[in-house]
Motif scaffolding. Structure first.
Motif, short mmCIF file in Angstrom:
data_model
loop_
_atom_site.label_atom_id
_atom_site.label_comp_id
_atom_site.label_asym_id
_atom_site.label_seq_id
_atom_site.Cartn_x
_atom_site.Cartn_y
_atom_site.Cartn_z
N ILE A 225 0.79 -1.13 0.07
CA ILE A 225 0.04 -0.10 -0.06
C ILE A 225 0.88 1.29 -0.09
N ARG A 226 1.92 1.19 0.73
CA ARG A 226 2.93 2.29 0.61
C ARG A 226 3.44 2.57 -0.39
N LEU A 227 3.99 1.58 -1.11
CA LEU A 227 4.59 1.76 -2.21
C LEU A 227 3.65 2.33 -3.40
N ASP A 233 1.75 9.31 -5.93
CA ASP A 233 2.04 10.85 -5.64
C ASP A 233 3.06 11.20 -6.54
N MET A 234 3.99 10.37 -6.98
CA MET A 234 4.99 10.71 -8.06
C MET A 234 4.52 10.82 -9.49
N GLY A 235 3.22 10.65 -9.57
CA GLY A 235 2.53 10.58 -11.02
C GLY A 235 2.68 9.21 -11.79
N LYS A 236 2.84 8.15 -11.12
CA LYS A 236 3.49 7.05 -11.96
C LYS A 236 2.05 6.06 -11.90
N THR A 284 14.30 8.71 -7.55
CA THR A 284 13.45 7.65 -6.71
C THR A 284 13.76 7.27 -5.20
N ILE A 285 15.22 6.84 -5.07
CA ILE A 285 15.73 6.52 -3.85
C ILE A 285 15.81 7.83 -2.95
N ASP A 286 16.05 8.91 -3.53
CA ASP A 286 16.11 10.04 -2.88
C ASP A 286 15.00 10.47 -2.03
N ARG A 287 13.82 10.33 -2.89
CA ARG A 287 12.46 10.39 -2.51
C ARG A 287 12.12 9.71 -1.48
N THR A 288 12.45 8.42 -1.51
CA THR A 288 11.83 7.36 -0.56
C THR A 288 12.54 7.60 0.94
N LYS A 289 13.69 8.40 0.76
CA LYS A 289 14.30 8.52 2.05
C LYS A 289 13.44 9.42 2.71
N LYS A 290 12.66 10.32 2.23
CA LYS A 290 11.81 11.16 2.87
C LYS A 290 10.54 11.00 3.01
N SER A 291 10.14 9.64 2.93
CA SER A 291 8.88 9.15 2.84
C SER A 291 8.01 9.32 4.18
N ASN A 292 8.66 9.76 5.29
CA ASN A 292 8.09 10.03 6.70
C ASN A 292 7.80 11.58 6.85
N TYR A 293 8.34 12.19 5.93
CA TYR A 293 8.15 13.73 5.72
C TYR A 293 6.62 14.11 5.29
N ILE A 294 5.87 14.78 5.93
CA ILE A 294 4.65 15.28 6.01
C ILE A 294 4.70 16.53 5.37
N LYS A 295 4.07 16.81 4.20
CA LYS A 295 3.98 18.18 3.43
C LYS A 295 3.10 19.04 4.18
#
Length: 342
Positions: A225-227, A233-236, A284-295
């Motif tokens: 589900i997270r994936l 969210d990345m437009g994919k 992609t990998i850089d974005r996943t490192k910020k997966s806990n970041y809430i906008k």
């Protein structure tokens, strides 16, 4: 009436009886009286304040219109509870009604007890008119679900009133002013397009439900589900996203989140859907490192105790400190702990 087992005849919208047409209202009232006398059927007439001429005209018309009596049903007043000497509490009509209505919520983060600031703003924006009280409550809930805030707040009630109940602003402002000359201009309170607003919000919620149903194909697998959500969210998003994610998680159970993201993107590149082709994303990998970041745009979905959520609830002309001090118990007041000087 006996044949159809009619016990009571209710005539609604009685205010539409024309006073301009010669004898229009009088003829209709005479007809109702004759009906009662002939068939012995009780008649109840219901109308807006515009119908008061039927009950408060000359003696003959008033007698025909009122029959055994008439009731002028005004909006609720914002009265406090009555506390007796023995400590027993009698709730006011407004408090009792809102407490009971408050129970009918479908929100995940709903307050169990109706907060006083919400109750006060609710009255201010509805002026105790039952129809508006209920409509504001329903629309606010739909907005809370649609936005993800999942609770009714002062700010949400105000936004709902500002955006969805704009047509009745002049009427509510007249009632807020307390001036009888202004109130007299609006003998009826009608909310145009309210059903349209409800349908629009329900349609948006139905779309969200469809998205949820798609995610439910992962049968509760949190990793999948997270994936899925990160890729959307990345437009994919694409028709092949669900099977691709399921395949990757199934075949590579030991892979990390960044590795799975990279692999899914690589696999998706090979599948063309219509004229579109999913391309590789080097970040992609850089974005996943910020997966806990809430906008910041999603802060309103956090828990009530979270300072980021509280920041979204402050009034525009107030400082954050003022909001925390006036609306929460999060500010420590040292005066409460200092000894009082007599």
């Amino acid at each position: 009436s006996n044949h159809h087992a009619i016990g009571l005849l209710v005539i609604d919208e009685i205010q539409h009886l024309s006073v301009n047409k010669s004898g229009g209202a009088e003829k209709m009232l005479n007809f109702f009286v004759t009906l009662v006398n002939t068939v012995g059927l009780p008649v109840v007439m219901v109308g807006t304040p515009k119908a008061r001429f039927i009950f408060e005209g000359d003696l003959r018309s008033a007698r025909r219109g009122a029959g055994f009596g008439s009731v002028f049903w005004e909006q609720m007043t914002q009265d406090p509870n009555i506390i007796l000497a023995d400590g027993k509490i009698y709730k006011s009509e407004w408090n009792m009604f809102t407490d009971n209505l408050w129970k009918y919520q479908w929100l995940k983060k709903a307050d169990v007890i109706l907060p006083d600031d919400v109750r006060n703003r609710w009255y201010d924006l509805s002026q105790g008119i039952l129809d508006i009280v209920v409509k504001l409550f329903v629309l606010a809930q739909l907005k809370a679900i649609d936005s993800g805030i999942e609770r009714i707040t002062v700010k949400l009630l105000q936004t709902t009133y500002d955006e969805d109940l704009r047509p009745i602003h002049p009427m509510i402002e007249a009632l807020q002013s307390g001036r009888s000359d202004k109130i007299a201009e609006f003998s009826d309170l009608v909310v145009p397009d309210i059903d349209k607003k409800l349908l629009q919000l329900q349609s948006k919620l139905h779309q969200k439900k469809s998205e949820f149903d798609e995610v439910s194909e992962y049968q509760g697998c949190e990793l999948s589900i997270r994936l899925h959500r990160m890729l959307v969210d990345m437009g994919k998003d694409s028709p092949v996203l669900v099977p691709t994610v399921k395949k990757a998680v199934s075949e590579l159970p030991e892979a990390s989140m960044p590795e799975l993201m990279s692999i899914i993107l690589e696999w998706s590149k090979e599948v063309k859907v219509g004229n579109s082709n999913l391309k590789d994303d080097s970040q992609t990998i850089d974005r996943t490192k910020k997966s806990n970041y809430i906008k910041p745009k999603d802060w309103h979905t956090l828990d009530s105790e979270d300072l980021r959520y509280q920041f979204t609830q402050k009034e525009k002309d107030h400082s954050f400190y003022e909001h925390l001090k006036d609306s929460t118990s999060l500010i420590f007041d040292i005066n409460d702990w200092l000894p009082k000087v007599s």
